[in-house]
Design a protein around this motif. Sequence first.
Motif, PDB file in Angstrom:
ATOM      1  N   ILE A 150      39.806  25.708  67.377  1.00 26.09           N
ATOM      2  CA  ILE A 150      40.790  24.689  67.767  1.00 26.09           C
ATOM      3  C   ILE A 150      41.330  24.037  66.504  1.00 26.09           C
ATOM      4  N   GLY A 151      42.588  24.318  66.209  1.00 20.86           N
ATOM      5  CA  GLY A 151      43.228  23.832  64.990  1.00 20.86           C
ATOM      6  C   GLY A 151      43.657  25.006  64.120  1.00 20.86           C
ATOM      7  N   ALA A 152      44.975  25.098  63.857  1.00 17.04           N
ATOM      8  CA  ALA A 152      45.505  26.201  63.049  1.00 17.04           C
ATOM      9  C   ALA A 152      46.008  25.702  61.700  1.00 17.04           C
ATOM     10  N   GLY A 153      45.258  24.756  61.109  1.00 14.67           N
ATOM     11  CA  GLY A 153      45.496  24.390  59.716  1.00 14.67           C
ATOM     12  C   GLY A 153      44.747  25.402  58.841  1.00 14.67           C
ATOM     13  N   MET A 154      44.666  25.104  57.544  1.00 21.48           N
ATOM     14  CA  MET A 154      44.037  26.047  56.622  1.00 21.48           C
ATOM     15  C   MET A 154      42.575  26.322  56.980  1.00 21.48           C
ATOM     16  N   ALA A 155      41.841  25.293  57.443  1.00 20.94           N
ATOM     17  CA  ALA A 155      40.419  25.490  57.762  1.00 20.94           C
ATOM     18  C   ALA A 155      40.259  26.404  58.976  1.00 20.94           C
ATOM     19  N   GLY A 156      41.006  26.128  60.035  1.00 23.09           N
ATOM     20  CA  GLY A 156      40.884  26.927  61.254  1.00 23.09           C
ATOM     21  C   GLY A 156      41.286  28.369  61.024  1.00 23.09           C
ATOM     22  N   PHE A 168      43.857  27.833  69.002  1.00 23.80           N
ATOM     23  CA  PHE A 168      44.719  26.932  69.770  1.00 23.80           C
ATOM     24  C   PHE A 168      45.164  25.799  68.858  1.00 23.80           C
ATOM     25  N   ASP A 169      46.446  25.422  68.959  1.00 27.90           N
ATOM     26  CA  ASP A 169      46.913  24.270  68.169  1.00 27.90           C
ATOM     27  C   ASP A 169      47.916  23.479  68.991  1.00 27.90           C
ATOM     28  N   LYS A 170      47.863  22.169  68.801  1.00 29.39           N
ATOM     29  CA  LYS A 170      48.751  21.311  69.597  1.00 29.39           C
ATOM     30  C   LYS A 170      50.192  21.317  69.085  1.00 29.39           C
ATOM     31  N   SER A 171      50.399  21.755  67.837  1.00 26.80           N
ATOM     32  CA  SER A 171      51.770  21.684  67.319  1.00 26.80           C
ATOM     33  C   SER A 171      52.504  23.008  67.532  1.00 26.80           C
ATOM     34  N   GLY A 181      49.698  25.625  60.178  1.00 31.32           N
ATOM     35  CA  GLY A 181      49.872  24.914  58.907  1.00 31.32           C
ATOM     36  C   GLY A 181      49.201  23.558  58.864  1.00 31.32           C
ATOM     37  N   GLY A 182      49.172  22.845  59.984  1.00 32.62           N
ATOM     38  CA  GLY A 182      48.561  21.511  60.009  1.00 32.62           C
ATOM     39  C   GLY A 182      49.229  20.589  59.008  1.00 32.62           C
ATOM     40  N   ARG A 183      48.417  20.009  58.133  1.00 29.02           N
ATOM     41  CA  ARG A 183      48.959  19.065  57.150  1.00 29.02           C
ATOM     42  C   ARG A 183      49.686  19.767  55.992  1.00 29.02           C
ATOM     43  N   MET A 184      49.642  21.104  55.931  1.00 26.91           N
ATOM     44  CA  MET A 184      50.509  21.855  54.997  1.00 26.91           C
ATOM     45  C   MET A 184      51.796  22.081  55.768  1.00 26.91           C
ATOM     46  N   GLN A 210      51.445  18.542  48.974  1.00 27.13           N
ATOM     47  CA  GLN A 210      52.532  18.750  48.016  1.00 27.13           C
ATOM     48  C   GLN A 210      52.388  20.036  47.219  1.00 27.13           C
ATOM     49  N   TYR A 211      51.156  20.329  46.868  1.00 24.89           N
ATOM     50  CA  TYR A 211      50.841  21.530  46.093  1.00 24.89           C
ATOM     51  C   TYR A 211      49.340  21.676  46.181  1.00 24.89           C
ATOM     52  N   PHE A 212      48.801  22.797  45.733  1.00 35.71           N
ATOM     53  CA  PHE A 212      47.349  22.852  45.668  1.00 35.71           C
ATOM     54  C   PHE A 212      46.884  23.610  44.442  1.00 35.71           C
ATOM     55  N   LEU A 223      51.209  24.705  70.993  1.00 35.93           N
ATOM     56  CA  LEU A 223      51.502  23.718  72.031  1.00 35.93           C
ATOM     57  C   LEU A 223      50.373  23.663  73.063  1.00 35.93           C
ATOM     58  N   ARG A 224      49.152  23.679  72.571  1.00 37.74           N
ATOM     59  CA  ARG A 224      47.958  23.514  73.413  1.00 37.74           C
ATOM     60  C   ARG A 224      47.123  22.392  72.815  1.00 37.74           C
ATOM     61  N   THR A 225      47.176  21.231  73.445  1.00 41.42           N
ATOM     62  CA  THR A 225      46.383  20.094  72.977  1.00 41.42           C
ATOM     63  C   THR A 225      45.054  20.119  73.704  1.00 41.42           C
ATOM     64  N   ILE A 226      44.007  20.474  73.010  1.00 39.44           N
ATOM     65  CA  ILE A 226      42.691  20.577  73.653  1.00 39.44           C
ATOM     66  C   ILE A 226      42.109  19.173  73.746  1.00 39.44           C
ATOM     67  N   ASP A 227      41.850  18.733  74.982  1.00 41.69           N
ATOM     68  CA  ASP A 227      41.352  17.364  75.139  1.00 41.69           C
ATOM     69  C   ASP A 227      39.956  17.294  75.748  1.00 41.69           C
ATOM     70  N   GLY A 282      36.722  21.773  58.150  1.00 41.99           N
ATOM     71  CA  GLY A 282      37.893  20.961  57.788  1.00 41.99           C
ATOM     72  C   GLY A 282      37.756  20.493  56.354  1.00 41.99           C
ATOM     73  N   ASP A 283      38.875  20.077  55.765  1.00 40.35           N
ATOM     74  CA  ASP A 283      38.873  19.639  54.364  1.00 40.35           C
ATOM     75  C   ASP A 283      37.840  18.548  54.117  1.00 40.35           C
ATOM     76  N   TRP A 284      37.668  17.652  55.105  1.00 34.04           N
ATOM     77  CA  TRP A 284      36.792  16.486  54.932  1.00 34.04           C
ATOM     78  C   TRP A 284      35.323  16.876  54.805  1.00 34.04           C
ATOM     79  N   GLY A 334      37.711  17.576  50.604  1.00 32.53           N
ATOM     80  CA  GLY A 334      39.143  17.301  50.782  1.00 32.53           C
ATOM     81  C   GLY A 334      40.014  18.381  50.181  1.00 32.53           C
ATOM     82  N   LYS A 335      41.308  18.276  50.406  1.00 30.49           N
ATOM     83  CA  LYS A 335      42.322  19.167  49.818  1.00 30.49           C
ATOM     84  C   LYS A 335      42.365  20.548  50.497  1.00 30.49           C
ATOM     85  N   VAL A 336      43.412  21.285  50.134  1.00 32.11           N
ATOM     86  CA  VAL A 336      43.652  22.597  50.743  1.00 32.11           C
ATOM     87  C   VAL A 336      42.508  23.562  50.414  1.00 32.11           C
ATOM     88  N   GLU A 337      42.082  23.558  49.165  1.00 26.45           N
ATOM     89  CA  GLU A 337      40.984  24.468  48.789  1.00 26.45           C
ATOM     90  C   GLU A 337      39.721  24.155  49.600  1.00 26.45           C
TER      91      GLU A 337
HETATM   92  C1  LIG Z   1      50.551  13.306  52.880  1.00 24.95           C
HETATM   93  C2  LIG Z   1      49.548  14.314  52.462  1.00 24.95           C
HETATM   94  C3  LIG Z   1      49.528  14.780  51.149  1.00 24.95           C
HETATM   95  C4  LIG Z   1      48.601  15.739  50.760  1.00 24.95           C
HETATM   96  N1  LIG Z   1      48.650  16.233  49.491  1.00 24.95           N
HETATM   97  C5  LIG Z   1      47.818  17.246  49.146  1.00 24.95           C
HETATM   98  C6  LIG Z   1      47.961  17.893  47.897  1.00 24.95           C
HETATM   99  O1  LIG Z   1      48.879  17.591  47.138  1.00 24.95           O
HETATM  100  N2  LIG Z   1      47.068  18.879  47.577  1.00 24.95           N
HETATM  101  C7  LIG Z   1      46.087  19.288  48.440  1.00 24.95           C
HETATM  102  O2  LIG Z   1      45.329  20.216  48.120  1.00 24.95           O
HETATM  103  N3  LIG Z   1      45.952  18.696  49.643  1.00 24.95           N
HETATM  104  C8  LIG Z   1      46.797  17.699  50.009  1.00 24.95           C
HETATM  105  N4  LIG Z   1      46.693  17.127  51.245  1.00 24.95           N
HETATM  106  C9  LIG Z   1      45.561  17.491  52.097  1.00 24.95           C
HETATM  107  C10 LIG Z   1      45.748  18.866  52.744  1.00 24.95           C
HETATM  108  O3  LIG Z   1      46.953  18.882  53.458  1.00 24.95           O
HETATM  109  C11 LIG Z   1      44.568  19.096  53.658  1.00 24.95           C
HETATM  110  O4  LIG Z   1      43.373  19.030  52.889  1.00 24.95           O
HETATM  111  C12 LIG Z   1      44.552  20.430  54.390  1.00 24.95           C
HETATM  112  O5  LIG Z   1      45.844  20.852  54.766  1.00 24.95           O
HETATM  113  C13 LIG Z   1      43.636  20.253  55.601  1.00 24.95           C
HETATM  114  O6  LIG Z   1      43.543  21.428  56.376  1.00 24.95           O
HETATM  115  P1  LIG Z   1      42.656  21.412  57.695  1.00 24.95           P
HETATM  116  O7  LIG Z   1      42.795  22.734  58.309  1.00 24.95           O
HETATM  117  O8  LIG Z   1      41.292  20.910  57.363  1.00 24.95           O
HETATM  118  O9  LIG Z   1      43.293  20.285  58.633  1.00 24.95           O
HETATM  119  P2  LIG Z   1      44.770  20.174  59.229  1.00 24.95           P
HETATM  120  O10 LIG Z   1      45.759  20.758  58.291  1.00 24.95           O
HETATM  121  O11 LIG Z   1      44.936  18.747  59.621  1.00 24.95           O
HETATM  122  O12 LIG Z   1      44.737  21.081  60.533  1.00 24.95           O
HETATM  123  C14 LIG Z   1      44.254  20.611  61.751  1.00 24.95           C
HETATM  124  C15 LIG Z   1      45.035  21.269  62.868  1.00 24.95           C
HETATM  125  O13 LIG Z   1      44.418  20.916  64.106  1.00 24.95           O
HETATM  126  C16 LIG Z   1      45.419  20.668  65.059  1.00 24.95           C
HETATM  127  N5  LIG Z   1      44.797  19.804  66.078  1.00 24.95           N
HETATM  128  C17 LIG Z   1      44.245  18.573  65.900  1.00 24.95           C
HETATM  129  N6  LIG Z   1      43.751  18.129  67.064  1.00 24.95           N
HETATM  130  C18 LIG Z   1      43.984  19.097  67.999  1.00 24.95           C
HETATM  131  C19 LIG Z   1      43.701  19.215  69.378  1.00 24.95           C
HETATM  132  N7  LIG Z   1      43.070  18.252  70.065  1.00 24.95           N
HETATM  133  N8  LIG Z   1      44.087  20.345  70.036  1.00 24.95           N
HETATM  134  C20 LIG Z   1      44.740  21.347  69.356  1.00 24.95           C
HETATM  135  N9  LIG Z   1      45.019  21.273  68.043  1.00 24.95           N
HETATM  136  C21 LIG Z   1      44.647  20.170  67.364  1.00 24.95           C
HETATM  137  C22 LIG Z   1      46.540  20.014  64.279  1.00 24.95           C
HETATM  138  O14 LIG Z   1      47.793  20.177  64.946  1.00 24.95           O
HETATM  139  C23 LIG Z   1      46.477  20.793  62.965  1.00 24.95           C
HETATM  140  O15 LIG Z   1      47.345  21.918  62.970  1.00 24.95           O
HETATM  141  C24 LIG Z   1      47.640  16.211  51.680  1.00 24.95           C
HETATM  142  C25 LIG Z   1      47.680  15.766  53.006  1.00 24.95           C
HETATM  143  C26 LIG Z   1      48.633  14.847  53.404  1.00 24.95           C
HETATM  144  C27 LIG Z   1      48.712  14.423  54.842  1.00 24.95           C
END
Ligand SMILES: Cc1cc2nc3c(=O)[nH]c(=O)nc-3n(C[C@H](O)[C@H](O)[C@H](O)COP(=O)(O)OP(=O)(O)OC[C@H]3O[C@@H](n4cnc5c(N)ncnc54)[C@H](O)[C@@H]3O)c2cc1C
Length: 344
Positions: A10-16, A33-36, A40-43, A58-60, A126-130, A303-305, A309-312
């Motif tokens: 659940i979540g199609a950002g970089m971690a998922g 599944f992703d709600k958006s 890409g998520g926060r990318m 912004q970059y990684f 467009l699937r918000t898992i709740d 997840g990044d946290w 943190g960060k994309v890597e």
């Molecule tokens: C303003 C900003 C600036 C940044 N600058 C940098 C930078 O310069 N360099 C860098 O390395 N990192 C940067 N980051 C951090 C970087 O974007 C993140 O570390 C990374 O993209 C996180 O990936 P993730 O997969 O962990 O989470 P996310 O990218 O947040 O992915 C989570 C995904 O889960 C989906 N989701 C959440 N809840 C649900 C749900 N209930 N049902 C379905 N889908 C759901 C979301 O739609 C999202 O697509 C920045 C972030 C922000 C916001």
Amino acid sequence: MTSTPIFAVIGAGMAGLSCASELHAAGLGVRIFDKSRGAGGRMSTRREGSGQWDHGAQYFTASTPEFTQQIESWLAAGVLAQWQPQLAIIPPRPAASSSHPRRYVGVPAMTAPARHLATRLPLECLRTIDAIRRDGQGWQIHSTERGWHEERFAGVALAMPAPQAAALLRAAAPGLAAEAGAFAMTPCWAAMLQYESAPPLPFDAAFVNHGPLRWVARNASKAGRDANHCWVLHASAEWSAAHEEDPPDTVLRALLQAFTELGAPPPIVARVHRWRYANLPAIETAPAPGMLWQADLGLGICGDWLHGGKVEGAWLSGRALGRAIAASPRARRGAAAASASSGL
Ligand SMILES: Cc1cc2nc3c(=O)[nH]c(=O)nc-3n(C[C@H](O)[C@H](O)[C@H](O)COP(=O)(O)OP(=O)(O)OC[C@H]3O[C@@H](n4cnc5c(N)ncnc54)[C@H](O)[C@@H]3O)c2cc1C
């Protein structure tokens, strides 16, 4: 009848996507599944009219050989480029270190590496898992758009910011929810501006160390973007937290004023976006274990946290969880049964 175990991510950002890629490579079934609207998520990249803004990451950079190798493959696929902006520090001060990290950006937009990973994977947008729940047949997920999905999963991986993972796990796995709940994340207000012609600024991007702003960047200084005079501004974590609930118009006015003080003229387009869970705080609120995987439940979080943190960190966390799931008895049992039943 036995079949290959299928895991839900659940979540199609970089971690998922990194987690799902590992599961796929291990021969396991996976559904993302992703709600958006896309991966890409926060990318993330916002488009409006002729404007385009990378308004999240912004970059990684890369600090590990594993992620450096992934970067090489994105460069070879043409979805990534090095970014070498004319970079300023405002007010000017000597750089803290003489080493300049290689900075990378997605091409033609920040979403490109994630979308490239997603091309080989089954992603439902467009699937918000709740809600999620488990019975004798496995895990089931509930989305606001489709209600309870019929399919049963051998396990579920949550790949989203800590507070969102904690909320989703509260009923199904209170212990994991509490672990995720220990992590705080900071907000970030982002402004997206477009100008009629290039603003007379002597830099492509700047770290700003006073007032509401922390970062400004000319989007078209990154490879593959149109020269559309678009700029992204990010407020600092402290200012964003202090103004988290302010009306967007008030926030936009404050950020525009601060950018004007750097020499920018009035824009022709101005938009604002609040990232409620943007980054980790500068001071850690909990130790980063890389990922969380509860094998007895078949439930994991990445997840990044969880990885500094960060994309890597997001990519490494997803990869670690994907590998832990693939090595777990629940995945190996199912995979062995599936190959036995297919005569392999
Ligand atoms: C303003 C900003 C600036 C940044 N600058 C940098 C930078 O310069 N360099 C860098 O390395 N990192 C940067 N980051 C951090 C970087 O974007 C993140 O570390 C990374 O993209 C996180 O990936 P993730 O997969 O962990 O989470 P996310 O990218 O947040 O992915 C989570 C995904 O889960 C989906 N989701 C959440 N809840 C649900 C749900 N209930 N049902 C379905 N889908 C759901 C979301 O739609 C999202 O697509 C920045 C972030 C922000 C916001």
